[in-house]
Design an enzyme around this catalytic site. Structure first.
Site, PDB file in Angstrom:
ATOM      1  N   ASN A 248       0.910 -16.753  -6.545  1.00 30.62           N
ATOM      2  CA  ASN A 248       0.908 -15.773  -5.678  1.00 30.62           C
ATOM      3  C   ASN A 248       1.909 -15.919  -4.320  1.00 30.62           C
ATOM      4  O   ASN A 248       2.147 -17.063  -3.998  1.00 30.62           O
ATOM      5  CB  ASN A 248      -0.689 -15.745  -5.008  1.00 30.62           C
ATOM      6  CG  ASN A 248      -1.633 -15.480  -5.855  1.00 30.62           C
ATOM      7  OD1 ASN A 248      -1.293 -14.926  -6.859  1.00 30.62           O
ATOM      8  ND2 ASN A 248      -3.149 -15.490  -5.324  1.00 30.62           N
ATOM      9  N   GLY A 249       2.449 -14.772  -4.105  1.00 32.74           N
ATOM     10  CA  GLY A 249       3.420 -14.891  -3.124  1.00 32.74           C
ATOM     11  C   GLY A 249       4.826 -14.512  -3.651  1.00 32.74           C
ATOM     12  O   GLY A 249       4.715 -13.884  -4.626  1.00 32.74           O
TER      13      GLY A 249
ATOM     14  N   ARG B 205      -8.978  -6.852  -5.598  1.00 33.92           N
ATOM     15  CA  ARG B 205      -7.984  -7.130  -4.704  1.00 33.92           C
ATOM     16  C   ARG B 205      -6.676  -6.219  -5.321  1.00 33.92           C
ATOM     17  O   ARG B 205      -5.750  -5.993  -4.639  1.00 33.92           O
ATOM     18  CB  ARG B 205      -7.377  -8.585  -4.678  1.00 33.92           C
ATOM     19  CG  ARG B 205      -8.721  -9.539  -4.330  1.00 33.92           C
ATOM     20  CD  ARG B 205      -8.131 -10.971  -4.447  1.00 33.92           C
ATOM     21  NE  ARG B 205      -7.055 -11.334  -3.751  1.00 33.92           N
ATOM     22  CZ  ARG B 205      -6.982 -11.894  -2.791  1.00 33.92           C
ATOM     23  NH1 ARG B 205      -8.191 -12.263  -2.047  1.00 33.92           N
ATOM     24  NH2 ARG B 205      -6.054 -12.195  -2.176  1.00 33.92           N
TER      25      ARG B 205
ATOM     26  N   CYS C 160      -2.317 -10.354  -5.867  1.00 30.54           N
ATOM     27  CA  CYS C 160      -2.233 -11.374  -7.025  1.00 30.54           C
ATOM     28  C   CYS C 160      -3.993 -12.198  -6.766  1.00 30.54           C
ATOM     29  O   CYS C 160      -4.059 -12.474  -5.650  1.00 30.54           O
ATOM     30  CB  CYS C 160      -1.176 -12.096  -7.125  1.00 30.54           C
ATOM     31  SG  CYS C 160       0.075 -11.122  -7.135  1.00 30.54           S
TER      32      CYS C 160
ATOM     33  N   HIS D 218       2.695  21.867  18.758  1.00 29.37           N
ATOM     34  CA  HIS D 218       3.979  21.251  18.952  1.00 29.37           C
ATOM     35  C   HIS D 218       4.825  20.909  17.460  1.00 29.37           C
ATOM     36  O   HIS D 218       5.681  20.457  17.496  1.00 29.37           O
ATOM     37  CB  HIS D 218       3.990  20.247  19.768  1.00 29.37           C
ATOM     38  CG  HIS D 218       3.420  20.188  21.119  1.00 29.37           C
ATOM     39  ND1 HIS D 218       4.204  20.936  21.893  1.00 29.37           N
ATOM     40  CD2 HIS D 218       2.094  19.995  21.560  1.00 29.37           C
ATOM     41  CE1 HIS D 218       3.794  21.023  23.082  1.00 29.37           C
ATOM     42  NE2 HIS D 218       2.335  20.597  22.854  1.00 29.37           N
TER      43      HIS D 218
ATOM     44  N   TRP E  62       0.122  -8.614  -9.224  1.00 33.41           N
ATOM     45  CA  TRP E  62       0.311  -7.274  -8.699  1.00 33.41           C
ATOM     46  C   TRP E  62       1.676  -7.135  -8.454  1.00 33.41           C
ATOM     47  O   TRP E  62       2.307  -8.022  -7.679  1.00 33.41           O
ATOM     48  CB  TRP E  62      -0.605  -7.193  -7.167  1.00 33.41           C
ATOM     49  CG  TRP E  62      -0.384  -5.763  -6.543  1.00 33.41           C
ATOM     50  CD1 TRP E  62      -1.294  -4.515  -6.891  1.00 33.41           C
ATOM     51  CD2 TRP E  62       0.502  -5.244  -5.632  1.00 33.41           C
ATOM     52  NE1 TRP E  62      -0.983  -3.521  -6.089  1.00 33.41           N
ATOM     53  CE2 TRP E  62       0.142  -3.993  -5.482  1.00 33.41           C
ATOM     54  CE3 TRP E  62       1.562  -5.848  -5.101  1.00 33.41           C
ATOM     55  CZ2 TRP E  62       0.837  -3.366  -4.308  1.00 33.41           C
ATOM     56  CZ3 TRP E  62       2.313  -5.135  -3.872  1.00 33.41           C
ATOM     57  CH2 TRP E  62       2.128  -3.769  -3.756  1.00 33.41           C
TER      58      TRP E  62
ATOM     59  N   LYS F 219      -6.205  -5.033  -2.274  1.00 34.49           N
ATOM     60  CA  LYS F 219      -7.504  -5.256  -1.115  1.00 34.49           C
ATOM     61  C   LYS F 219      -6.730  -5.988   0.161  1.00 34.49           C
ATOM     62  O   LYS F 219      -7.043  -5.947   1.037  1.00 34.49           O
ATOM     63  CB  LYS F 219      -8.527  -5.802  -1.597  1.00 34.49           C
ATOM     64  CG  LYS F 219      -9.665  -6.169  -0.432  1.00 34.49           C
ATOM     65  CD  LYS F 219     -10.120  -4.755  -0.144  1.00 34.49           C
ATOM     66  CE  LYS F 219     -11.404  -4.891   1.149  1.00 34.49           C
ATOM     67  NZ  LYS F 219     -11.303  -3.529   1.690  1.00 34.49           N
TER      68      LYS F 219
ATOM     69  N   GLU G 186      -6.052   7.678   0.521  1.00 36.57           N
ATOM     70  CA  GLU G 186      -6.100   6.480  -0.447  1.00 36.57           C
ATOM     71  C   GLU G 186      -6.875   6.432  -1.577  1.00 36.57           C
ATOM     72  O   GLU G 186      -6.654   6.079  -2.525  1.00 36.57           O
ATOM     73  CB  GLU G 186      -6.185   5.181   0.478  1.00 36.57           C
ATOM     74  CG  GLU G 186      -7.598   4.854   0.801  1.00 36.57           C
ATOM     75  CD  GLU G 186      -7.626   3.619   1.506  1.00 36.57           C
ATOM     76  OE1 GLU G 186      -7.193   2.510   1.156  1.00 36.57           O
ATOM     77  OE2 GLU G 186      -8.420   3.509   2.619  1.00 36.57           O
TER      78      GLU G 186
ATOM     79  N   GLU H  50      -8.269   7.675  10.960  1.00 33.80           N
ATOM     80  CA  GLU H  50      -8.973   6.829   9.732  1.00 33.80           C
ATOM     81  C   GLU H  50      -9.311   7.581   8.794  1.00 33.80           C
ATOM     82  O   GLU H  50      -9.506   7.510   7.473  1.00 33.80           O
ATOM     83  CB  GLU H  50      -9.871   6.128  10.664  1.00 33.80           C
ATOM     84  CG  GLU H  50     -11.035   5.178   9.765  1.00 33.80           C
ATOM     85  CD  GLU H  50     -10.042   4.352   8.845  1.00 33.80           C
ATOM     86  OE1 GLU H  50      -8.973   4.103   8.980  1.00 33.80           O
ATOM     87  OE2 GLU H  50     -10.839   3.560   7.797  1.00 33.80           O
TER      88      GLU H  50
ATOM     89  N   LYS I   4      -8.640   7.370   4.765  1.00 32.04           N
ATOM     90  CA  LYS I   4      -9.874   7.338   3.736  1.00 32.04           C
ATOM     91  C   LYS I   4      -9.351   8.119   2.531  1.00 32.04           C
ATOM     92  O   LYS I   4      -9.384   8.125   1.407  1.00 32.04           O
ATOM     93  CB  LYS I   4     -10.962   7.335   4.534  1.00 32.04           C
ATOM     94  CG  LYS I   4     -12.151   6.421   4.068  1.00 32.04           C
ATOM     95  CD  LYS I   4     -11.965   4.901   4.189  1.00 32.04           C
ATOM     96  CE  LYS I   4     -10.570   4.556   4.726  1.00 32.04           C
ATOM     97  NZ  LYS I   4     -10.407   3.259   5.050  1.00 32.04           N
TER      98      LYS I   4
HETATM   99  C1  F6R Z   1      -7.725   0.969   3.973  1.00 30.16           C
HETATM  100  C2  F6R Z   1      -7.471  -0.236   4.029  1.00 30.16           C
HETATM  101  C3  F6R Z   1      -6.174  -0.846   4.669  1.00 30.16           C
HETATM  102  C4  F6R Z   1      -6.573  -2.021   5.479  1.00 30.16           C
HETATM  103  C5  F6R Z   1      -5.183  -3.054   5.864  1.00 30.16           C
HETATM  104  C6  F6R Z   1      -5.354  -4.061   6.614  1.00 30.16           C
HETATM  105  O1  F6R Z   1      -8.843   1.400   3.845  1.00 30.16           O
HETATM  106  O2  F6R Z   1      -8.192  -1.116   3.692  1.00 30.16           O
HETATM  107  O3  F6R Z   1      -5.580  -0.112   5.328  1.00 30.16           O
HETATM  108  O4  F6R Z   1      -7.092  -1.918   6.432  1.00 30.16           O
HETATM  109  O5  F6R Z   1      -4.421  -3.225   4.499  1.00 30.16           O
HETATM  110  O6  F6R Z   1      -6.027  -5.018   6.064  1.00 30.16           O
HETATM  111  P1  F6R Z   1      -6.818  -6.104   6.833  1.00 30.16           P
HETATM  112  O7  F6R Z   1      -7.941  -5.706   7.811  1.00 30.16           O
HETATM  113  O8  F6R Z   1      -7.396  -7.136   5.810  1.00 30.16           O
HETATM  114  O9  F6R Z   1      -5.681  -7.072   7.656  1.00 30.16           O
END
Ligand code: F6R
Length: 608
Positions: free
Chosen positions: A99-100, A27, A2, A506, A75, A603, A490, A483, A487
């Site tokens: 927010n929250g 976000r 949010c 395994h 959100w 985000k 997501e 990683e 990527k």
């Molecule tokens: C993946 C991604 C998330 C963040 C995670 C932590 O691309 O962006 O997995 O890495 O939500 O976010 P931060 O780094 O802001 O604590």
């Protein structure tokens, strides 16, 4: 997640609110709304499900020239995404954005029997509670807000306005960030400084437990217990270029491509190419303190967690007498883990606001362990609460998928590890290969991006039809593979999982068939031959293999080989990760999905 914006001044509030909400779009959200109030107390509340363009269409039909207002992108947590659940929420003459999460909203709702609730949200309960104390203007709004908040359990960043006094916005924070923008005859509010860029450079970051009354020419901040707070005005460093696409189609591609420059910012003033000495001012640890470190806990979520895993692989290579444990914040916060003496915790977060990571930070601090932030967002909650820290300085990351932050988080942590090794008396000669490669890395990144960018478009296109992917690697290539898989899944929604190559037999080898393709990270080095044998095992079972390698030796028949040319040996996996990033990007473009705002994701994950 949010977003909140607010404005009081002499300009058109609707204009600022909409432009501010657009800046916060990255976000993640599923509905949006604004309310503005005219001088004579007429409120215009406009809300819409879906994207901000829907809201804009509605605003165009109800254009106002009001000078005060608040806005929100939601959100969904409590209640589905819908217009009724969108903020602002009205209760009597007041409007609230939140927010929250209000954890005790059900109990509070019980006490508000006379109020006719129109949404399923916890936030509307808070609006009604404030309204009950406000009693249609019989009491100052700020007092009503404070009284209500004293009954609330949970997290909030809120902004409240009333039709009775269209000159003030009351804001408060507990666990959800709010930034007040200080202008000339105007005051701004946002949950993220990027909404203020271009309007003012002067900002006050509200702390947890603080309430502020904003008018166009005053900002009064107090604690919930009515103690006055003298606010520190800080400079917003972000510029407009940093939050615009700059000629790229998507922020994701822009952020992948700007890694040569963003890594330079991470290194600036911290590493001496000639002497090989690394110096970090931010952690604030003396050589004696560094020497004493025996254990590192690295905490993060998602990409930040992967960065911690990878950094751990490196740090243990050159730092003697140290154990390293990289943990997922949402798990660690509820574990009964013993933290040995002489531990240091690295708290890794791009946004600096991730709820689980923040909770771990607080738990770890309670145990008397020193915490060091590896954070990007300046002035964020984690950055402010850690005992010391090293900002990664990559600039705003707008695309939901984290890319440039990962690279710099790894290197910032490796540099921290080097400072420990230096203090522990490790020979400069033993650290030099790492330092030399780090110094060269920005240019190596540039070269690899140029080398593979075009071909990744084609390679991604070849695998568009698959629904499953397996990422594989050994040693430092294993966390890098994790990683890469994150990527891909997501943004392109392809089900992708990573395995340590040695684990294949395994269990996961059973998966290999025509529904899957296998993305193999194959760096040169002591594990190369073993990994090649693993590739053969996959090929023997009809695997659809893509190899990312820096080796000239690889000669097996696979579907695709992405060869990178680099002089880096130790950090080649970081360069391979650029390939994974581009692969995920081009796959998503090929599939026609929303690159920068993947479905269901936000985000900055400010709720548990
Ligand atoms: C993946 C991604 C998330 C963040 C995670 C932590 O691309 O962006 O997995 O890495 O939500 O976010 P931060 O780094 O802001 O604590």
């Amino acid at each position: 997640m949010c977003g909140i914006v607010g404005y009081v001044g002499n300009k058109n509030a609707q204009d600022f609110l909409v432009s501010g909400l657009k800046r916060l779009e990255y976000r993640g959200y599923d509905s949006a709304g604004i309310v503005t109030v005219s001088k004579n107390g007429e409120a215009t509340l406009i809300r819409a499900k879906g994207k901000i363009v829907n809201l804009e269409e509605k605003i165009a039909k109800e254009k106002k020239d009001d000078k005060i207002g608040i806005g929100h992108t939601r959100w969904a947590t409590h209640g589905e995404p819908s217009e009724a659940n969108a903020h602002p929420h009205q209760a009597g003459s007041i409007y609230l954005v939140h927010n929250g999460i209000i954890e005790n909203y059900k109990d509070l709702k019980e006490t508000l029997k006379d109020f006719k609730f129109e949404s399923d949200t916890d936030s509307e309960v808070l609006a009604a509670l404030i309204d009950s104390f406000y009693d249609n203007g019989k009491h100052p709004l700020v007092n009503a807000v404070v009284q209500a908040l004293k009954l609330v359990k949970g997290t909030y960043g809120i902004a409240v306005i009333s039709k009775n006094n269209p000159e003030e916005i009351i804001v408060a924070r507990a666990g959800s960030p709010l930034v007040i923008g200080v202008g000339k005859d105007e005051t701004f509010l946002a949950s993220d400084a990027s909404a203020l860029v271009g309007h003012t450079k002067r900002a006050i970051y509200l702390n947890d437990g603080e309430v502020a009354r904003l008018t166009k020419d005053s900002i009064e901040i107090k604690t919930l217990n009515a103690e006055p707070v003298s606010a520190k005005v800080e400079e917003i460093e972000t510029n407009l270029a940093a939050i615009q696409k700059g000629g790229y189609d998507h922020f994701l591609l822009k952020e992948i491509m700007e890694q040569p420059e963003s890594l330079v910012e991470t290194l600036r003033g911290r590493i001496n190419a000639e002497t090989g000495v690394v110096k970090l001012g931010g952690p604030g640890l003396t050589d004696t303190e560094l020497r004493k470190i025996k254990h590192l806990i690295i905490v993060g979520c998602g990409t930040a967690y992967h960065a911690g895993l990878l950094a751990g692989y490196y740090i243990e290579q050159f730092t003697p007498e140290i154990t390293i444990e990289t943990v997922i914040a949402s798990e660690y916060r509820y574990r009964q883990a013993y933290i040995p003496e002489d531990s240091i915790a690295l708290i890794v977060s791009q946004s600096g606001e991730t709820a689980d990571t923040l909770a771990c930070l607080r738990e770890i601090k309670k145990q008397g362990v020193k915490t060091i932030g590896i954070v990007n967002a300046i002035g964020s909650t984690i950055a402010r609460e850690v005992d010391g820290g090293t900002y990664v300085h990559v600039g705003p990351e707008i695309s939901v998928a984290s890319t440039k932050a990962f690279t710099s988080q790894v290197i910032a942590m490796v540099m921290f590890g080097i400072t420990i090794a230096q203090a522990k008396g490790v020979r400069a000669g033993a650290l030099k290969p790492y330092v030399d490669e780090i110094v060269k890395m920005p240019e190596e990144i540039r070269a690899v991006l140029n080398e593979v960018n075009d071909s990744m478009k084609t390679v991604a296109g070849n695998y568009k039809k698959y629904e499953h992917a397996i990422y594989l690697g050994r040693g430092t290539a294993y966390p890098t593979a994790m990683e890469g898989a994150l990527k891909l899944k997501e943004v392109s929604y392809i089900d992708a999982n990573a395995y340590a190559f040695g684990e294949l037999k395994h269990g996961p080898l059973a998966l290999v068939d025509d529904r899957f393709f296998e993305m193999v990270l194959l760096p040169e080095g002591e594990l190369y031959e073993k990994a090649v044998s693993n590739v053969q095992e996959v090929l023997a079972r009809g695997g659809h293999v893509v190899i990312i390698t820096n080796s000239d030796e690889f000669d097996l028949e696979v579907e695709n080989v992405v060869k990178i040319t680099t002089s880096l040996k130790l950090f080649a996996p970081i360069l391979m990760n650029l390939v994974s990033q581009l692969f995920a990007y081009y796959m998503t473009v090929a599939k026609g999905y929303n690159v920068d705002q993947p479905r269901n994701l936000a985000k900055s994950v400010t709720v548990e």
